[in-house]
Design an enzyme around this catalytic site. Structure first.
Site, mmCIF file in Angstrom:
data_model
loop_
_atom_site.group_PDB
_atom_site.id
_atom_site.type_symbol
_atom_site.label_atom_id
_atom_site.label_comp_id
_atom_site.label_asym_id
_atom_site.label_seq_id
_atom_site.Cartn_x
_atom_site.Cartn_y
_atom_site.Cartn_z
ATOM 1 N N LYS A 1 0.841 -1.196 0.000
ATOM 2 C CA LYS A 1 0.000 0.000 0.000
ATOM 3 C C LYS A 1 0.883 1.256 0.000
ATOM 4 O O LYS A 1 0.679 2.178 -0.773
ATOM 5 C CB LYS A 1 -0.903 -0.043 1.240
ATOM 6 C CG LYS A 1 -1.905 1.060 1.316
ATOM 7 C CD LYS A 1 -2.818 0.850 2.509
ATOM 8 C CE LYS A 1 -3.423 2.163 2.926
ATOM 9 N NZ LYS A 1 -4.192 2.061 4.169
ATOM 10 N N GLU B 1 10.720 -4.792 3.829
ATOM 11 C CA GLU B 1 10.745 -6.185 3.375
ATOM 12 C C GLU B 1 10.356 -6.277 1.902
ATOM 13 O O GLU B 1 11.027 -6.918 1.091
ATOM 14 C CB GLU B 1 9.756 -7.035 4.193
ATOM 15 C CG GLU B 1 10.143 -7.275 5.628
ATOM 16 C CD GLU B 1 9.604 -6.218 6.582
ATOM 17 O OE1 GLU B 1 9.326 -5.068 6.145
ATOM 18 O OE2 GLU B 1 9.480 -6.521 7.776
ATOM 19 N N GLY C 1 -4.444 -2.242 5.648
ATOM 20 C CA GLY C 1 -3.679 -3.373 5.114
ATOM 21 C C GLY C 1 -4.294 -4.722 5.437
ATOM 22 O O GLY C 1 -4.483 -5.570 4.567
ATOM 23 N N ARG C 2 -4.648 -4.921 6.710
ATOM 24 C CA ARG C 2 -5.140 -6.250 7.120
ATOM 25 C C ARG C 2 -6.584 -6.510 6.696
ATOM 26 O O ARG C 2 -7.128 -7.575 6.972
ATOM 27 C CB ARG C 2 -4.944 -6.449 8.626
ATOM 28 C CG ARG C 2 -5.545 -5.363 9.493
ATOM 29 C CD ARG C 2 -5.031 -5.456 10.931
ATOM 30 N NE ARG C 2 -5.462 -4.326 11.750
ATOM 31 C CZ ARG C 2 -4.818 -3.182 11.840
ATOM 32 N NH1 ARG C 2 -3.716 -2.980 11.144
ATOM 33 N NH2 ARG C 2 -5.266 -2.212 12.631
ATOM 34 N N GLU D 1 -3.336 -7.223 15.531
ATOM 35 C CA GLU D 1 -2.844 -5.896 15.108
ATOM 36 C C GLU D 1 -3.948 -4.852 15.325
ATOM 37 O O GLU D 1 -3.664 -3.682 15.557
ATOM 38 C CB GLU D 1 -2.394 -5.935 13.632
ATOM 39 C CG GLU D 1 -1.524 -4.746 13.241
ATOM 40 C CD GLU D 1 -0.821 -4.923 11.892
ATOM 41 O OE1 GLU D 1 0.286 -5.484 11.857
ATOM 42 O OE2 GLU D 1 -1.380 -4.501 10.868
ATOM 43 N N HIS E 1 -3.468 -33.998 17.516
ATOM 44 C CA HIS E 1 -2.258 -34.769 17.808
ATOM 45 C C HIS E 1 -1.104 -33.854 18.197
ATOM 46 O O HIS E 1 0.054 -34.262 18.188
ATOM 47 C CB HIS E 1 -1.873 -35.612 16.593
ATOM 48 C CG HIS E 1 -2.954 -36.586 16.231
ATOM 49 N ND1 HIS E 1 -2.994 -37.870 16.712
ATOM 50 C CD2 HIS E 1 -4.073 -36.432 15.478
ATOM 51 C CE1 HIS E 1 -4.078 -38.474 16.251
ATOM 52 N NE2 HIS E 1 -4.747 -37.621 15.500
ATOM 53 N N LYS F 1 10.367 -1.120 13.596
ATOM 54 C CA LYS F 1 10.800 -0.769 12.235
ATOM 55 C C LYS F 1 11.869 0.322 12.292
ATOM 56 O O LYS F 1 12.899 0.250 11.626
ATOM 57 C CB LYS F 1 9.625 -0.218 11.419
ATOM 58 C CG LYS F 1 8.638 -1.245 10.920
ATOM 59 C CD LYS F 1 7.673 -0.564 9.954
ATOM 60 C CE LYS F 1 6.400 -1.341 9.770
ATOM 61 N NZ LYS F 1 5.372 -0.617 9.027
HETATM 62 O O1 F6P Z 1 2.746 -4.662 9.918
HETATM 63 C C1 F6P Z 1 2.482 -3.329 9.693
HETATM 64 C C2 F6P Z 1 1.853 -3.054 8.355
HETATM 65 O O2 F6P Z 1 1.698 -1.684 8.256
HETATM 66 C C3 F6P Z 1 0.536 -3.771 8.134
HETATM 67 O O3 F6P Z 1 -0.538 -3.169 8.726
HETATM 68 C C4 F6P Z 1 0.487 -3.843 6.653
HETATM 69 O O4 F6P Z 1 -0.442 -4.785 6.244
HETATM 70 C C5 F6P Z 1 1.914 -4.207 6.332
HETATM 71 O O5 F6P Z 1 2.681 -3.493 7.276
HETATM 72 C C6 F6P Z 1 2.379 -3.970 4.920
HETATM 73 O O6 F6P Z 1 2.271 -2.634 4.529
HETATM 74 P P1 F6P Z 1 2.377 -2.203 3.009
HETATM 75 O O7 F6P Z 1 1.224 -2.807 2.268
HETATM 76 O O8 F6P Z 1 2.308 -0.709 3.024
HETATM 77 O O9 F6P Z 1 3.678 -2.709 2.465
#
Ligand code: F6P
Length: 545
Positions: free
Chosen positions: A209, A215, A269-270, A355, A386, A514
């Site tokens: 987003k 990452e 995001g979630r 979250e 199990h 972060k």
């Molecule tokens: O973990 C934090 C967060 O901001 C989430 O809420 C989000 O889904 C994720 O990082 C990834 O964010 P982006 O889509 O901006 O890369």
């Protein structure tokens, strides 16, 4: 309209629930069923192809009435309206929370800043459909003229977990495209994936987003460098597409503007799998199935928005969490899907629930004095039986568990299905009833044990029972029922957040780690460790040795 800011512990209902808890806490499920043999039908909600049985919960009518009073006193009715109307209920980020608009039918209008956002949503959906159709039927080709046969979704958190969970859940409906997900900044993740794929036939979907997540950018850059080893620079535009609201950063990366699938700041995001973030879902199962997923979610939204609280599945289940979390002081909840396809559901729900509701400051900005967000965990049954079921049956912790099962399997292997479901029903019954000393002694006697052996073994074989469960029985795992199920959990998150008087749609708690990581990354690069605590300093030195 803003959200109410009522401390739930100051309400009449909370006080009444505390008194009720004091009287009721020792009443066992066995006793409750003895007192009201028909409670199995009484505490169940039938809705479309869902049957939700919450009779094996440690509740009676008074509990439910008081929990509903609590929801009303904390302003849930008004809050639901604000939420669906698009008020800026994500106050700390000054945003509306409108993932519900992503699954609204084209005939609906939702105005935000004098603009109908449903029209925007459907325009992006049309763009997704056209794109997906072309990739699936091979019309869209890579730079050497070969059709795509592999999709790599690069994203993390909400830009990964939803698509992974759904594509795994809908594997039965999947087409020929091979699908990979890369999320972790651990280089072994991307390199392991790159080892398996062919640059000529791979389409990378970079989902972020913000397009600033460490990452995702690291993985996208590594994928692009790898791609350049076999392809000219300009080929990037053919093999990389993006889902993002940061058009500037995406185009700088080399992705063409017409293959950027936008999303909006009112999509968290979630909660974003319903948006273009679900592109890899639509690519994997086809757009029609993606639409069915959305349709299911919309049906659940309507159920949630319009059904009286007493028969409202997300409201009742959300309130039950509050009952255990805040009165029984249960710390966690288990989610056990009896479907191997749903093996990523608990992980997905961990982000959605933890979250959102892992907060300790209320909507007045005050430190909270009661418990919020519960810990979610789980694995599919029967495997879980199990693994950790021993602790559920005979451990010392109170863990309300949710069992999700389907009446029909997808491959129609009735023998397997009957065995699976026999376990599904047996476990909730066993968790509730346990096994008494008398039963254990009788069984041991029947097995011809001596009296001495019986006395010795009996304590270990007693199951106290009284472990609460909810059973969600669904007709079949389809894109539509999956959409209904996910939306059910999303709406529960909302219910709980409102009652707990917290903001569920921000996630400031992930920021500090972060920030520190980027600081430490530059220290590692320069091999110059500055001022940390003695533990962190020693660890960093060890790492750099
Ligand atoms: O973990 C934090 C967060 O901001 C989430 O809420 C989000 O889904 C994720 O990082 C990834 O964010 P982006 O889509 O901006 O890369």
């Amino acid at each position: 309209m803003t959200l109410p800011t009522i401390n739930p512990t100051t309400t009449k209902a909370w006080k009444a629930l505390s008194d009720h808890y004091n009287e009721f806490q020792d009443t066992s499920l066995q006793e409750l069923f003895k007192q009201h043999p028909s409670r199995g039908e009484e505490f169940a909600i039938e809705w479309k192809n869902f049957y939700v049985d919450y009779s094996k919960q440690r509740i009676n009518n008074t509990t439910i009435n008081l929990l509903v009073d609590l929801a009303k006193e904390t302003g849930l009715e008004r809050a639901i309206k604000s939420y669906f109307d698009g008020d800026a209920i994500n106050v700390t980020e000054n945003r509306a929370v409108l993932h519900t608009a992503l699954r609204a039918p084209a005939s609906q209008t939702i105005q935000l800043d004098n603009k109908d956002i449903v029209a925007d949503v459907h325009a992006v959906k049309q763009k997704m459909k056209t794109f997906c159709d072309k990739v699936i039927n091979g019309e869209l080709k890579g730079h050497t003229g070969k059709a795509f046969d592999t999709i790599v979704n690069i994203g993390i958190g909400g830009s990964d977990l939803g698509p992974v969970m759904v594509t795994e859940a809908l594997e039965f409906y999947k087409n020929h495209l091979k699908l990979h997900f890369v999320s972790n900044v651990d280089g072994d993740h991307i390199h392991q994936c790159l080892k398996k794929i062919d640059p000529e036939t791979t389409l990378f979907v970079v989902v972020s987003k913000t397009f600033s997540t460490q990452e995702t950018l690291s993985n996208a850059n590594t994928a692009r460098e790898w791609f350049f080893k076999n392809a000219p620079q300009e080929a990037v535009a053919k093999h990389f597409v993006a889902v993002s609201s940061n058009i500037k950063n995406v185009t700088e990366f080399g992705i063409a503007e017409d293959t950027i699938f936008p999303l909006w700041d009112w999509v968290g995001g979630r909660f974003s799998l319903w948006s273009a973030v679900g592109l890899s879902i639509a690519l994997s199962v086809g757009f029609k199935n993606f639409e069915a997923l959305l349709e299911g979610a919309h049906e659940m939204d309507e159920h949630f928005r319009t059904t009286p609280f007493e028969k409202n599945i997300p409201v009742i289940l959300g309130l039950l969490t509050i009952w255990y979390n805040n009165f029984f002081e249960a710390e966690s909840e288990a989610v056990i899907p009896y479907s191997q396809y749903l093996h990523r559901l608990p992980a997905y729900l961990q982000q959605g629930i933890m979250e959102s509701n892992g907060k300790s400051v209320d909507r007045n900005g005050e430190k909270i004095t009661y418990q919020t967000g519960s810990i979610i965990w789980g694995e599919p049954g029967t495997n879980a039986q199990h693994a950790f079921f021993q602790l559920l049956h005979q451990g010392t912790k109170l863990i309300p568990a949710e069992f999700i099962g389907f009446k029909k399997s997808l491959f129609n292997d009735q023998d397997h299905q009957d065995k699976l479901m026999a376990n599904f029903f047996a476990q909730t019954e066993a968790l509730m009833n346990g096994k008494s000393e008398e039963q254990v002694r009788r069984e041991l006697k029947n097995k011809k044990h001596t009296q001495e052996e019986i006395d010795k073994l009996t304590p270990f074989k007693i199951f106290e029972g009284n472990n609460p469960t909810t059973t969600i029985l669904i007709e079949q795992l389809t894109p539509k029922s999956l959409g209904q199920l996910i939306a059910l959990y999303e709406q529960r998150i909302f219910v709980q957040g409102i009652v707990w008087n917290i903001y569920s749609y921000d996630q400031w708690g992930v920021e500090l780690g972060k920030q520190l990581a980027s600081f430490i990354a530059s220290e590692i690069k320069s091999e110059e460790i500055l001022h940390h605590d003695s533990s962190t300093n020693a660890l960093l030195r060890k790492y750099l040795e």
